[in-house]
Design an enzyme around this catalytic site. Structure first.
Site, PDB file in Angstrom:
ATOM      1  CB  CYS A 268       3.321  -9.291  -5.349  1.00  0.00           C
ATOM      2  SG  CYS A 268       4.755 -10.364  -5.286  1.00  0.00           S
ATOM      3  N   PRO A 271      -0.170  -1.806  -4.937  1.00  0.00           N
ATOM      4  CG  PRO A 271      -1.143  -0.065  -6.183  1.00  0.00           C
ATOM      5  CD  PRO A 271      -0.319  -1.328  -6.321  1.00  0.00           C
ATOM      6  N   GLY A 272      -2.625  -2.564  -3.879  1.00  0.00           N
ATOM      7  CA  GLY A 272      -3.805  -3.096  -3.207  1.00  0.00           C
ATOM      8  C   GLY A 272      -5.055  -3.241  -4.042  1.00  0.00           C
ATOM      9  N   GLY A 273      -4.946  -3.120  -5.364  1.00  0.00           N
ATOM     10  CA  GLY A 273      -6.127  -3.270  -6.219  1.00  0.00           C
ATOM     11  C   GLY A 273      -6.775  -4.642  -6.036  1.00  0.00           C
ATOM     12  CE  LYS A 274      -4.456  -8.279 -10.473  1.00  0.00           C
ATOM     13  NZ  LYS A 274      -3.681  -7.001 -10.556  1.00  0.00           N
ATOM     14  CG  ASP A 326      11.914 -10.786  -0.283  1.00  0.00           C
ATOM     15  OD1 ASP A 326      11.237 -11.355  -1.179  1.00  0.00           O
ATOM     16  OD2 ASP A 326      13.114 -10.521  -0.423  1.00  0.00           O
ATOM     17  CB  CYS A 396       0.053  -6.122 -15.680  1.00  0.00           C
ATOM     18  SG  CYS A 396      -0.904  -5.009 -16.680  1.00  0.00           S
TER      19      CYS A 396
HETATM   20  C1  LIG Z   1       2.272  -5.964 -10.186  1.00  0.00           C
HETATM   21  S1  LIG Z   1       2.516  -5.212  -8.670  1.00  0.00           S
HETATM   22  C2  LIG Z   1       1.158  -5.819  -7.727  1.00  0.00           C
HETATM   23  C3  LIG Z   1      -0.124  -5.084  -7.977  1.00  0.00           C
HETATM   24  C4  LIG Z   1      -1.202  -5.420  -6.975  1.00  0.00           C
HETATM   25  N1  LIG Z   1      -1.436  -6.832  -6.866  1.00  0.00           N
HETATM   26  C5  LIG Z   1      -2.515  -4.729  -7.267  1.00  0.00           C
HETATM   27  O1  LIG Z   1      -3.433  -5.352  -7.800  1.00  0.00           O
HETATM   28  O2  LIG Z   1      -2.622  -3.546  -6.947  1.00  0.00           O
HETATM   29  C6  LIG Z   1       3.847  -6.117  -8.011  1.00  0.00           C
HETATM   30  C7  LIG Z   1       4.197  -5.793  -6.573  1.00  0.00           C
HETATM   31  O3  LIG Z   1       5.176  -6.745  -6.152  1.00  0.00           O
HETATM   32  C8  LIG Z   1       5.968  -6.142  -5.180  1.00  0.00           C
HETATM   33  N2  LIG Z   1       7.163  -6.995  -5.047  1.00  0.00           N
HETATM   34  C9  LIG Z   1       8.291  -6.997  -5.802  1.00  0.00           C
HETATM   35  N3  LIG Z   1       9.139  -7.914  -5.345  1.00  0.00           N
HETATM   36  C10 LIG Z   1       8.548  -8.522  -4.284  1.00  0.00           C
HETATM   37  C11 LIG Z   1       8.943  -9.544  -3.378  1.00  0.00           C
HETATM   38  N4  LIG Z   1      10.149 -10.140  -3.478  1.00  0.00           N
HETATM   39  N5  LIG Z   1       8.083  -9.881  -2.388  1.00  0.00           N
HETATM   40  C12 LIG Z   1       6.885  -9.281  -2.261  1.00  0.00           C
HETATM   41  N6  LIG Z   1       6.477  -8.296  -3.072  1.00  0.00           N
HETATM   42  C13 LIG Z   1       7.292  -7.920  -4.080  1.00  0.00           C
HETATM   43  C14 LIG Z   1       6.181  -4.751  -5.709  1.00  0.00           C
HETATM   44  O4  LIG Z   1       6.550  -3.877  -4.656  1.00  0.00           O
HETATM   45  C15 LIG Z   1       4.810  -4.426  -6.315  1.00  0.00           C
HETATM   46  O5  LIG Z   1       4.041  -3.729  -5.391  1.00  0.00           O
END
Ligand SMILES: C[S@@+](CC[C@H](N)C(=O)[O-])C[C@H]1O[C@@H](n2cnc3c(N)ncnc32)[C@H](O)[C@@H]1O
Length: 460
Positions: A268, A271-274, A326, A396
């Site tokens: 998931c 936007p790409g931080g981790k 997904d 988070c």
């Molecule tokens: C908490 S954010 C991730 C933040 C990211 N890891 C970062 O550090 O920038 C959760 C992400 O999960 C994605 N997401 C939600 N449901 C998902 C799924 N079924 N499969 C993959 N990604 C999903 C959302 O679009 C969102 O971008």
């Protein structure tokens, strides 16, 4: 008389958040830019808008007590803005009342201005310390209700924080930390930038992460390393949970498998931080750790279900493969990854400092809905990792129903995985809880309330 541009801008943001569900942190910078509001006026508009939005619950209780009828929504928003100036800012009462009444006259009309004047004068008759015991439930009989009003948090969130902290003792400090503006934290992506480079741009080294630097003033976007994606804005706990995943020794008969050739998945990623940090470590290694650190030479696949968020990951990473996928219906073969980061979609209750209105928008029903998705994603993350490999489950949010309960439920249903002590992989940080998970807190660590569980897939 010159127009009070800062207050008008703040009022317009509060109205848009109230009326159209706008996001203050996106709208305010646009309004300031479009109207040419800069310097001290911009700082004032920011404090007025963000402070008012954070304090809504408390201000509404006081406004209700001071009004003989329910104000129209636009008048109520102006009264909230006035209440914030009277009760939490050092604006002299005559100025707070006068400017708010002028604003109501300008934006609503003269009749409403008279009503606003009367309500604001009543609000001004007491300090916030005097108002809280009048409008909040009694602290002895209903401590959660009292803290909810005193610190302007919805009651269900205060309850959830108390459960996660395991008691009341630290609650006031946590709620106060949520109301303070977070420090801007940068990450110097290893092999691409350095803390030294960020120091030269005016930042100071972070407290825990070897890649963190704090920027006390100035626009991070103006720093060359940030503009070039070699560095980025990233909360320190976000850096540390990613680092912890890379530090876990893999359970291998063949010790040489650790390091070069590993395959990593960020499920998931948007936007790409981790992903930005994982990509840099995968490529260049954990450069701050010396010979014991991860040596580099791994390959990262980063996925997000939303195309536009996957595109942001692609823009911020250098070497990763990025897909729109997904995570509950994997586009990858099972059992092939050595390390999997699952930074699950969650309520974000751990980052309320960042979005002033977020606490009033969240709905407790979202917790159950997200819990179902979190369980499915953790299941597919464990399917994706190979025996001996490791999954980081991150949220988070400190809400138990999104953290420990999810991990406990998923592990209870399958016999092929076990939790590791996450704290052992974060030796530089104290106060992460009783384990085996690690829980960061704003009032203890100055970070978001990030949760980390490290889970090993057992060998058959
Ligand atoms: C908490 S954010 C991730 C933040 C990211 N890891 C970062 O550090 O920038 C959760 C992400 O999960 C994605 N997401 C939600 N449901 C998902 C799924 N079924 N499969 C993959 N990604 C999903 C959302 O679009 C969102 O971008």
């Amino acid at each position: 008389m010159p127009r009070d541009e800062a207050r008008i801008a703040a009022f317009d943001v509060i109205r848009a958040v109230d009326e159209r569900d706008s996001y203050a942190n996106l709208l305010l910078p646009r309004i300031l830019r479009d109207r040419g509001i800069r310097g001290r006026d911009a700082a004032l508009a920011t404090e007025l808008a963000y402070g008012t939005l954070r304090g809504l619950g408390t201000y509404d209780a006081i406004i209700e007590m001071c009004s003989d009828r329910a104000p129209d929504p636009d008048v109520r928003d102006a009264l909230r803005l006035g209440a914030h100036q009277l009760l939490r800012m050092r604006v002299p009462p005559h100025a707070a009342v006068g400017t708010t009444v002028d604003l109501v006259r300008l934006r609503v009309g003269p009749g409403a201005a008279k009503f606003a004047n009367a309500v604001l004068r009543k609000i001004a008759s007491r300090t916030i310390e005097e108002w809280v015991p009048i409008v909040a439930p009694d602290a002895d009989t209903d401590p959660v209700g009292h803290l909810a009003v005193a610190h302007a948090h919805p009651r269900w969130i205060v309850s959830a924080f108390r459960d996660a902290l395991g008691g009341d003792a630290e609650l006031p400090d946590l709620l106060a930390a949520d109301n303070a503006r977070p420090l801007v934290t940068l990450v110097a992506r290893p092999g691409r930038s350095s803390v030294k480079e960020l120091e030269e741009a005016g930042a100071t080294p972070g407290r825990y992460s070897p890649y963190a630097a704090y920027l006390r003033e100035g626009d991070p976007g103006q720093i060359e390393a940030v503009a070039g994606t070699r560095a980025a804005v990233q909360d320190e706990a976000s850096q540390l949970v990613a680092l912890a995943l890379t530090r876990v020794p893999l359970d291998d008969d063949d010790a040489a498998a650790h390091g070069g050739g590993e395959r990593w998945l960020d499920m998931c990623a948007g936007p790409g931080g981790k992903a930005g940090l994982l990509d840099a470590i995968a490529t260049h290694g954990d450069t701050a750790a010396g010979p014991d650190g991860f040596p580099g030479g791994a390959r990262l696949l980063a996925a997000d279900v939303q195309f536009h968020r996957a595109r942001l990951v692609w823009q911020t990473t250098r070497h990763a493969d990025v897909v729109t996928a997904d995570g509950t219906e994997p586009a990858w073969r099972p059992g092939v990854f050595d390390r999997v980061m699952l930074d699950a979609p969650c309520t974000g209750l751990g980052a309320l400092r960042r979005r002033p209105e977020a606490r009033w928008r969240r709905d407790p029903s979202a917790v159950a809905e997200l819990g179902r998705l979190q369980r499915r994603l953790l299941g597919t993350a464990l399917d994706a990792v190979r025996p001996g490999g490791v999954v980081a489950y991150v949220t988070c949010s400190p809400h138990l129903a999104e953290t420990r309960v999810v991990v406990g439920d998923v592990l209870a249903r399958r016999g092929d995985a076990e939790q590791l002590d996450a704290r052992a992989h974060l030796p530089e940080v104290d106060g992460l809880g009783d384990g085996p998970h690690a829980q960061f807190w704003p009032h203890r660590h100055g970070t978001d309330a990030m949760f980390l569980a490290l889970i090993r897939k057992r060998r058959p």
